[in-house]
Design an enzyme around this catalytic site. Structure first.
Site, mmCIF file in Angstrom:
data_model
loop_
_atom_site.group_PDB
_atom_site.id
_atom_site.type_symbol
_atom_site.label_atom_id
_atom_site.label_comp_id
_atom_site.label_asym_id
_atom_site.label_seq_id
_atom_site.Cartn_x
_atom_site.Cartn_y
_atom_site.Cartn_z
ATOM 1 N N ARG A 152 0.864 -1.180 0.000
ATOM 2 C CA ARG A 152 0.000 0.000 0.000
ATOM 3 C C ARG A 152 0.898 1.226 0.000
ATOM 4 O O ARG A 152 2.016 1.199 0.528
ATOM 5 C CB ARG A 152 -0.893 0.024 1.241
ATOM 6 C CG ARG A 152 -1.824 -1.172 1.390
ATOM 7 C CD ARG A 152 -2.640 -1.048 2.672
ATOM 8 N NE ARG A 152 -3.577 -2.159 2.832
ATOM 9 C CZ ARG A 152 -3.310 -3.257 3.538
ATOM 10 N NH1 ARG A 152 -2.126 -3.401 4.147
ATOM 11 N NH2 ARG A 152 -4.208 -4.219 3.645
ATOM 12 N N LYS A 176 -2.306 -2.033 8.009
ATOM 13 C CA LYS A 176 -3.513 -1.562 8.678
ATOM 14 C C LYS A 176 -3.578 -2.127 10.093
ATOM 15 O O LYS A 176 -3.224 -3.274 10.331
ATOM 16 C CB LYS A 176 -4.755 -1.981 7.887
ATOM 17 C CG LYS A 176 -4.926 -1.225 6.584
ATOM 18 C CD LYS A 176 -6.240 -1.592 5.926
ATOM 19 C CE LYS A 176 -6.479 -0.755 4.666
ATOM 20 N NZ LYS A 176 -7.769 -1.093 4.025
ATOM 21 N N HIS A 255 -2.361 2.125 -6.002
ATOM 22 C CA HIS A 255 -3.071 0.870 -5.748
ATOM 23 C C HIS A 255 -3.175 0.020 -7.002
ATOM 24 O O HIS A 255 -3.332 -1.206 -6.917
ATOM 25 C CB HIS A 255 -4.457 1.168 -5.187
ATOM 26 C CG HIS A 255 -4.775 0.374 -3.950
ATOM 27 N ND1 HIS A 255 -4.029 0.462 -2.788
ATOM 28 C CD2 HIS A 255 -5.742 -0.552 -3.692
ATOM 29 C CE1 HIS A 255 -4.532 -0.362 -1.875
ATOM 30 N NE2 HIS A 255 -5.567 -0.988 -2.411
ATOM 31 N N ARG A 258 -0.430 -2.355 -6.852
ATOM 32 C CA ARG A 258 -0.712 -3.414 -5.873
ATOM 33 C C ARG A 258 -1.652 -4.449 -6.490
ATOM 34 O O ARG A 258 -1.419 -5.657 -6.374
ATOM 35 C CB ARG A 258 -1.334 -2.780 -4.634
ATOM 36 C CG ARG A 258 -1.731 -3.740 -3.518
ATOM 37 C CD ARG A 258 -2.124 -2.915 -2.300
ATOM 38 N NE ARG A 258 -2.945 -3.614 -1.332
ATOM 39 C CZ ARG A 258 -2.467 -4.363 -0.347
ATOM 40 N NH1 ARG A 258 -1.163 -4.527 -0.207
ATOM 41 N NH2 ARG A 258 -3.278 -4.947 0.521
ATOM 42 N N HIS A 281 -3.946 -8.915 3.917
ATOM 43 C CA HIS A 281 -5.402 -8.929 4.063
ATOM 44 C C HIS A 281 -5.791 -9.766 5.287
ATOM 45 O O HIS A 281 -5.301 -10.874 5.466
ATOM 46 C CB HIS A 281 -6.063 -9.541 2.831
ATOM 47 C CG HIS A 281 -6.073 -8.638 1.647
ATOM 48 N ND1 HIS A 281 -6.259 -9.094 0.351
ATOM 49 C CD2 HIS A 281 -5.933 -7.289 1.545
ATOM 50 C CE1 HIS A 281 -6.226 -8.054 -0.485
ATOM 51 N NE2 HIS A 281 -6.027 -6.965 0.218
ATOM 52 N N TYR A 290 -9.012 -10.979 -6.702
ATOM 53 C CA TYR A 290 -7.968 -11.134 -7.713
ATOM 54 C C TYR A 290 -8.115 -12.443 -8.479
ATOM 55 O O TYR A 290 -7.620 -12.562 -9.595
ATOM 56 C CB TYR A 290 -6.587 -11.030 -7.059
ATOM 57 C CG TYR A 290 -6.382 -9.693 -6.422
ATOM 58 C CD1 TYR A 290 -6.238 -8.545 -7.199
ATOM 59 C CD2 TYR A 290 -6.377 -9.552 -5.042
ATOM 60 C CE1 TYR A 290 -6.079 -7.306 -6.607
ATOM 61 C CE2 TYR A 290 -6.216 -8.311 -4.448
ATOM 62 C CZ TYR A 290 -6.073 -7.200 -5.239
ATOM 63 O OH TYR A 290 -5.929 -5.963 -4.656
#
Length: 309
Positions: A152, A176, A255, A258, A281, A290
Site C-alpha cells: 500500500r 492496517k 493501488h 498493488r 489482508h 484477484y
C-alpha cells in the site's frame, strides 16, 4: 452529549482500543462529520437525537446527491459503528442503527497493468535513472518495490531504512491496524534499492531545506526533495503520471500497482493464501477478488485464441 465531542471520543476509541490506522480513523471521522452536519440541519446536535429515521434520511440524501453505492455502504458502516459504541458505553439506551441497512457495493474489478505494459513502464524509469538524477533513481526504486511487494502507498512511505533487509530480500511493513508483516521482493527491486541508497539518497539527504518548520527524517527510506520523508501525494502524482498514457480504465494511483502485483502472482501460479499474506489482508475473501481478475483475463485469452470461442 453533543455530536462533535462524541465523534472525537469515537475516533480515540478506534485508534487506541481498536488499533485502526490513522487513515481509517480519518475516513470514519469524515463520514460522521457529514452526519453531524446533516443532523444539525435537522435541528439535531446531540447523540440523543440520532434516530433510525434520521440515519436513513442521511443515507437517502447521499444517494440523491449521486454518491456511489460503495460510499453509501461505507457511511452506513460508520454510523452503525458509532451508535454501537455509544450504546456499549451507556450513552444511548438503545442502538438506533441496529436495523440500518445499506446497499451492497457493486463489485468492480481493479485495474491491472499487463506484463508488457509493466515492462515498458519500468524501462522508461530505468532510462530516466540512467541520467543519475537522484529523483529519477528514487522513483525507479519506488515503483520496483511497489510492484515487487504489492505494498500500500501508506506502507511504502512509512518505511525506514532499517526495515529493508537487502541480504534476505525482504521488507518489514507496518500495515492496517499497526500489524507488521515481512514481505519479499525480487532481485530487480534489490538492485534498484541498492542503487538508490548508494547514489541518490545521500544527495537527497543534503538537499536544502525550504523552511525552518520543515522536519528532516534521517530514518526514512524514501526522501523528498527537501530531506523530508516522501509523502503519499508525491507517490500518487508519480504513478498517475506514469499510467496517464497507458490504455486501460480504473484509478491510476499506486493501488493499481498493488492490484497488478497480486494478479500477476496468481497468474503465475501463486497460492491464494500466500498472496493474502503478502497483501496483508485480514480476510481471504478480500484477496479473492484477484481470482476474478485472473479468471476474466483467462476468458479474454480464450475468446481471442480458441477457434470455437
Amino acid at each position: 452529549m453533543h455530536l462533535d465531542p462524541a465523534i472525537d471520543g469515537f475516533a480515540r476509541y478506534l485508534g487506541t482500543e481498536r488499533g485502526f490506522s490513522a487513515n481509517t480513523v480519518r475516513a470514519y471521522c469524515a463520514d460522521l462529520s457529514g452526519l453531524a452536519t446533516f443532523a444539525e440541519d435537522q435541528a439535531v446536535d446531540t447523540v440523543d437525537g440520532l434516530t433510525l429515521e434520521l440515519l436513513r434520511d442521511w443515507l437517502w440524501n447521499g444517494t440523491q446527491a449521486g454518491l456511489a453505492r460503495a460510499t453509501i455502504a461505507r457511511r452506513s458502516a460508520s454510523a452503525r459503528g458509532f451508535t454501537a459504541w455509544l450504546t456499549r458505553d451507556g450513552v444511548l439506551p438503545s442502538d438506533p442503527a441496529v436495523r440500518l441497512r445499506s446497499p451492497k457495493p457493486g463489485r468492480t474489478l481493479p485495474r491491472v497493468i499487463n506484463h508488457t505494459q509493466m515492462e515498458e513502464l519500468l524501462d522508461r524509469l530505468e532510462a530516466a535513472a540512467g541520467t543519475d538524477d537522484p529523483g529519477a533513481v528514487r522513483d525507479l526504486a519506488i515503483i520496483e518495490l511497489l510492484y515487487a511487494s504489492a505494498l500500500r502507498v501508506s506502507e511504502l512511505v512509512g518505511l525506514d531504512v532499517g526495515d529493508v533487509d537487502l541480504s534476505r530480500l525482504t521488507v518489514r511493513v507496518t500495515g492496517k491496524g499497526d500489524k507488521e508483516r515481512v514481505v519479499p521482493f525480487g532481485v530487480p527491486a534489490q538492485a534498484a534499492i541498492v542503487r538508490y541508497l548508494q547514489a541518490a539518497r545521500p544527495a537527497l539527504a543534503v538537499a536544502p531545506v525550504v523552511s525552518v518548520s520543515a522536519q528532516s527524517d534521517p530514518r526514512a527510506l524514501f526522501l523528498g526533495s527537501h530531506r523530508q520523508r516522501l509523502g503519499v501525494r508525491a507517490v500518487y502524482r508519480l504513478v498517475a503520471a506514469l499510467l496517464e498514457s497507458m490504455p486501460g480504465t480504473g484509478p491510476a494511483g499506486p493501488h493499481a500497482l498493488r492490484h497488478t502485483a497480486a494478479t500477476h502472482l496468481l497468474d503465475g501460479g501463486a497460492d491464494l493464501r500466500a498472496v493474502q499474506e503478502i497483501l496483508g489482508h485480514a480476510s481471504l475473501g478480500t484477496t479473492q477478488i484477484y481470482t476474478h481478475v485472473s479468471a476474466e483475463r483467462l476468458q479474454q485469452s480464450y475468446r481471442l485464441a480458441h477457434p470455437r470461442a
